[in-house]
Design a protein around this motif. Structure first.
Motif, PDB file in Angstrom:
ATOM      1  N   ALA A  46       0.911  -1.399   0.122  1.00  0.00           N
ATOM      2  CA  ALA A  46       0.051  -0.030  -0.032  1.00  0.00           C
ATOM      3  C   ALA A  46       0.929   1.403  -0.039  1.00  0.00           C
ATOM      4  CB  ALA A  46      -1.076  -0.014   1.310  1.00  0.00           C
ATOM      5  N   VAL A  47       0.217   2.166  -0.748  1.00  0.00           N
ATOM      6  CA  VAL A  47       1.031   3.303  -0.946  1.00  0.00           C
ATOM      7  C   VAL A  47       0.028   4.716  -0.930  1.00  0.00           C
ATOM      8  CG1 VAL A  47       2.569   5.033  -2.255  1.00  0.00           C
ATOM      9  CG2 VAL A  47       3.102   2.628  -2.256  1.00  0.00           C
ATOM     10  N   PHE A  48       0.164   5.476  -0.035  1.00  0.00           N
ATOM     11  CA  PHE A  48      -0.677   6.525  -0.055  1.00  0.00           C
ATOM     12  C   PHE A  48      -0.122   7.999  -0.227  1.00  0.00           C
ATOM     13  CE2 PHE A  48      -2.177   3.191   3.022  1.00  0.00           C
ATOM     14  CZ  PHE A  48      -3.435   3.237   2.753  1.00  0.00           C
ATOM     15  N   THR A  49      -0.884   8.885  -0.396  1.00  0.00           N
ATOM     16  CA  THR A  49      -0.228  10.307  -0.499  1.00  0.00           C
ATOM     17  C   THR A  49      -0.610  11.246   0.742  1.00  0.00           C
ATOM     18  OG1 THR A  49      -0.869   9.989  -3.041  1.00  0.00           O
ATOM     19  CG2 THR A  49      -0.334  12.451  -2.277  1.00  0.00           C
ATOM     20  N   ASP A  50       0.331  11.829   1.199  1.00  0.00           N
ATOM     21  CA  ASP A  50       0.243  12.795   2.160  1.00  0.00           C
ATOM     22  C   ASP A  50      -0.513  14.034   1.760  1.00  0.00           C
ATOM     23  OD1 ASP A  50       2.412  14.495   1.393  1.00  0.00           O
ATOM     24  OD2 ASP A  50       3.423  13.906   2.962  1.00  0.00           O
ATOM     25  N   LEU A  51      -0.858  14.816   2.636  1.00  0.00           N
ATOM     26  CA  LEU A  51      -1.570  16.090   2.297  1.00  0.00           C
ATOM     27  C   LEU A  51      -0.513  17.171   1.194  1.00  0.00           C
ATOM     28  CD1 LEU A  51      -3.879  16.457   5.315  1.00  0.00           C
ATOM     29  CD2 LEU A  51      -4.453  15.146   3.067  1.00  0.00           C
ATOM     30  N   ASP A  52       0.699  16.878   1.296  1.00  0.00           N
ATOM     31  CA  ASP A  52       1.376  17.676   0.645  1.00  0.00           C
ATOM     32  C   ASP A  52       1.884  16.988  -0.662  1.00  0.00           C
ATOM     33  OD1 ASP A  52       1.627  19.781   2.757  1.00  0.00           O
ATOM     34  OD2 ASP A  52       3.152  18.644   3.553  1.00  0.00           O
ATOM     35  N   GLU A 107     -14.714  13.327  -0.607  1.00  0.00           N
ATOM     36  CA  GLU A 107     -13.991  14.259  -0.446  1.00  0.00           C
ATOM     37  C   GLU A 107     -12.470  14.094  -1.088  1.00  0.00           C
ATOM     38  OE1 GLU A 107     -15.943  15.625   4.071  1.00  0.00           O
ATOM     39  OE2 GLU A 107     -13.853  14.103   3.974  1.00  0.00           O
ATOM     40  N   GLY A 108     -11.675  15.246  -0.881  1.00  0.00           N
ATOM     41  CA  GLY A 108     -10.457  14.900  -1.099  1.00  0.00           C
ATOM     42  C   GLY A 108      -9.554  15.379  -0.258  1.00  0.00           C
ATOM     43  N   PRO A 109      -7.964  15.689  -0.548  1.00  0.00           N
ATOM     44  CA  PRO A 109      -7.256  16.087   0.294  1.00  0.00           C
ATOM     45  C   PRO A 109      -7.379  17.359   1.194  1.00  0.00           C
ATOM     46  CG  PRO A 109      -6.181  15.423  -1.688  1.00  0.00           C
ATOM     47  CD  PRO A 109      -7.651  15.347  -1.903  1.00  0.00           C
ATOM     48  N   GLU A 110      -8.353  18.317   0.352  1.00  0.00           N
ATOM     49  CA  GLU A 110      -8.297  19.553   0.871  1.00  0.00           C
ATOM     50  C   GLU A 110      -8.869  19.465   2.346  1.00  0.00           C
ATOM     51  OE1 GLU A 110      -6.755  22.879   1.651  1.00  0.00           O
ATOM     52  OE2 GLU A 110      -6.083  21.799  -0.034  1.00  0.00           O
ATOM     53  N   ARG A 113      -7.198  18.189   5.084  1.00  0.00           N
ATOM     54  CA  ARG A 113      -6.302  19.339   5.602  1.00  0.00           C
ATOM     55  C   ARG A 113      -6.933  20.071   6.505  1.00  0.00           C
ATOM     56  NH1 ARG A 113      -1.667  20.646   3.394  1.00  0.00           N
ATOM     57  NH2 ARG A 113      -2.233  19.961   1.113  1.00  0.00           N
ATOM     58  N   VAL A 114      -7.911  20.693   6.054  1.00  0.00           N
ATOM     59  CA  VAL A 114      -8.823  21.330   7.017  1.00  0.00           C
ATOM     60  C   VAL A 114      -9.360  20.986   8.213  1.00  0.00           C
ATOM     61  CG1 VAL A 114     -10.960  22.920   7.119  1.00  0.00           C
ATOM     62  CG2 VAL A 114      -9.830  22.901   5.050  1.00  0.00           C
ATOM     63  N   PHE A 115      -9.755  19.723   8.296  1.00  0.00           N
ATOM     64  CA  PHE A 115      -9.880  18.972   9.465  1.00  0.00           C
ATOM     65  C   PHE A 115      -8.684  18.682  10.346  1.00  0.00           C
ATOM     66  CE2 PHE A 115     -10.171  14.985  11.844  1.00  0.00           C
ATOM     67  CZ  PHE A 115     -11.426  14.930  12.730  1.00  0.00           C
ATOM     68  N   ALA A 116      -7.514  18.419   9.801  1.00  0.00           N
ATOM     69  CA  ALA A 116      -6.099  18.069  10.536  1.00  0.00           C
ATOM     70  C   ALA A 116      -5.907  19.485  11.093  1.00  0.00           C
ATOM     71  CB  ALA A 116      -5.412  17.396   9.614  1.00  0.00           C
ATOM     72  N   GLU A 117      -5.982  20.517  10.502  1.00  0.00           N
ATOM     73  CA  GLU A 117      -5.650  21.682  10.991  1.00  0.00           C
ATOM     74  C   GLU A 117      -6.518  22.269  12.074  1.00  0.00           C
ATOM     75  OE1 GLU A 117      -5.479  24.265   7.608  1.00  0.00           O
ATOM     76  OE2 GLU A 117      -3.599  23.514   6.756  1.00  0.00           O
ATOM     77  N   ARG A 118      -7.563  21.812  11.978  1.00  0.00           N
ATOM     78  CA  ARG A 118      -8.895  22.180  13.132  1.00  0.00           C
ATOM     79  C   ARG A 118      -8.743  21.285  14.498  1.00  0.00           C
ATOM     80  NH1 ARG A 118     -13.819  23.915   9.194  1.00  0.00           N
ATOM     81  NH2 ARG A 118     -12.864  25.870   8.529  1.00  0.00           N
ATOM     82  N   GLU A 124      -1.233  10.333  10.963  1.00  0.00           N
ATOM     83  CA  GLU A 124      -0.576  10.719   9.823  1.00  0.00           C
ATOM     84  C   GLU A 124      -1.962  10.962   8.611  1.00  0.00           C
ATOM     85  OE1 GLU A 124       2.117  11.709   6.848  1.00  0.00           O
ATOM     86  OE2 GLU A 124       2.820  10.701   8.795  1.00  0.00           O
ATOM     87  N   PHE A 125      -2.210  11.874   8.293  1.00  0.00           N
ATOM     88  CA  PHE A 125      -3.541  12.351   7.421  1.00  0.00           C
ATOM     89  C   PHE A 125      -2.910  11.952   6.070  1.00  0.00           C
ATOM     90  CE2 PHE A 125      -4.786  14.218  11.298  1.00  0.00           C
ATOM     91  CZ  PHE A 125      -6.338  13.901  11.448  1.00  0.00           C
ATOM     92  N   LEU A 126      -3.853  10.964   5.493  1.00  0.00           N
ATOM     93  CA  LEU A 126      -3.437  10.775   4.029  1.00  0.00           C
ATOM     94  C   LEU A 126      -4.465  10.565   3.157  1.00  0.00           C
ATOM     95  CD1 LEU A 126      -1.079   7.776   5.092  1.00  0.00           C
ATOM     96  CD2 LEU A 126      -0.177   9.795   4.288  1.00  0.00           C
ATOM     97  N   TYR A 127      -4.105  10.363   1.589  1.00  0.00           N
ATOM     98  CA  TYR A 127      -5.301  10.220   0.685  1.00  0.00           C
ATOM     99  C   TYR A 127      -5.150   9.069   0.027  1.00  0.00           C
ATOM    100  CZ  TYR A 127      -8.584  11.684  -3.118  1.00  0.00           C
ATOM    101  OH  TYR A 127      -9.494  11.508  -4.113  1.00  0.00           O
TER     102      TYR A 127
END
Length: 181
Positions: A46-52, A107-110, A113-118, A124-127
């Motif tokens: 498994a390979v995921f994508t981080d929010l960056d 939803e997507g990564p954005e 990201r908003v959820f993680a920031e709040r 590790e938040f990933l997509y």
């Protein structure tokens, strides 16, 4: 009119078969590849994508029990259990990690990201760009995958037992692999 009907009856199937033959072979090859792909191999690779936008592989977490928690911000049962998993992260930071993987249903990564920031979760938040959720047979969330410290699949679970029960169950899993208090 009869000529057009005759044309459609005789030649249309030949035309459609000729155009669709390669697609059928491609579909058969894809189906065969999916059959060859076991749940274990899907998880191990498994390979995921981080929010960056960076790729994150499961093997980066070797040595810890990993919870891959497929979720989205609108999923009440998913969010209900997050505080319990955060408690376990704080209790066993060297033994347990949570990969909160946004599935991409609505939803997507954005949004993640908003959820993680709040929120103050140490996950590790990933997509899930590579459709791991779908390849594992995921149909709904919460959908949890546990991976042992050696990178082997432990279990795949649909749903939640609630905050307390998920906490206990996950703590018991941690205890299976590590000495804990």
């Amino acid at each position: 009119m009869k000529r057009i009907s005759l044309f459609l009856i005789v030649l249309l199937p030949v035309f459609l078969y000729g155009c669709g033959g390669e697609s059928n072979s491609q579909s058969e090859n894809q189906a065969q590849n999916q059959e060859d792909e076991t749940e274990e191999s899907i998880v191990q690779n498994a390979v995921f994508t981080d929010l960056d936008g960076n790729e994150v592989s499961i093997d980066a977490y070797e040595g810890k029990l990993i919870l891959i928690d497929f979720w989205e911000t609108w999923c009440g049962p998913c969010l209900q259990v997050f505080p319990a998993m955060q408690d376990l992260r704080e209790e066993y930071p060297e033994k347990f990690d949570v990969l909160a993987v946004t599935v991409g249903m609505n939803e997507g990564p954005e949004e993640a990201r908003v959820f993680a920031e709040r929120n103050d979760y140490d996950f590790e938040f990933l997509y899930d760009e590579n459709k791991v959720f779908q390849r594992l047979g995921g149909r709904g969330i919460p959908f949890k995958v546990f991976v042992d410290p050696d990178g082997n699949l432990v279990s795949i679970e649909m749903g939640s037992y609630g905050r307390e029960e998920d906490y206990k169950k996950t703590k018991d899993l941690i205890a299976q692999y590590f000495e804990i208090d």
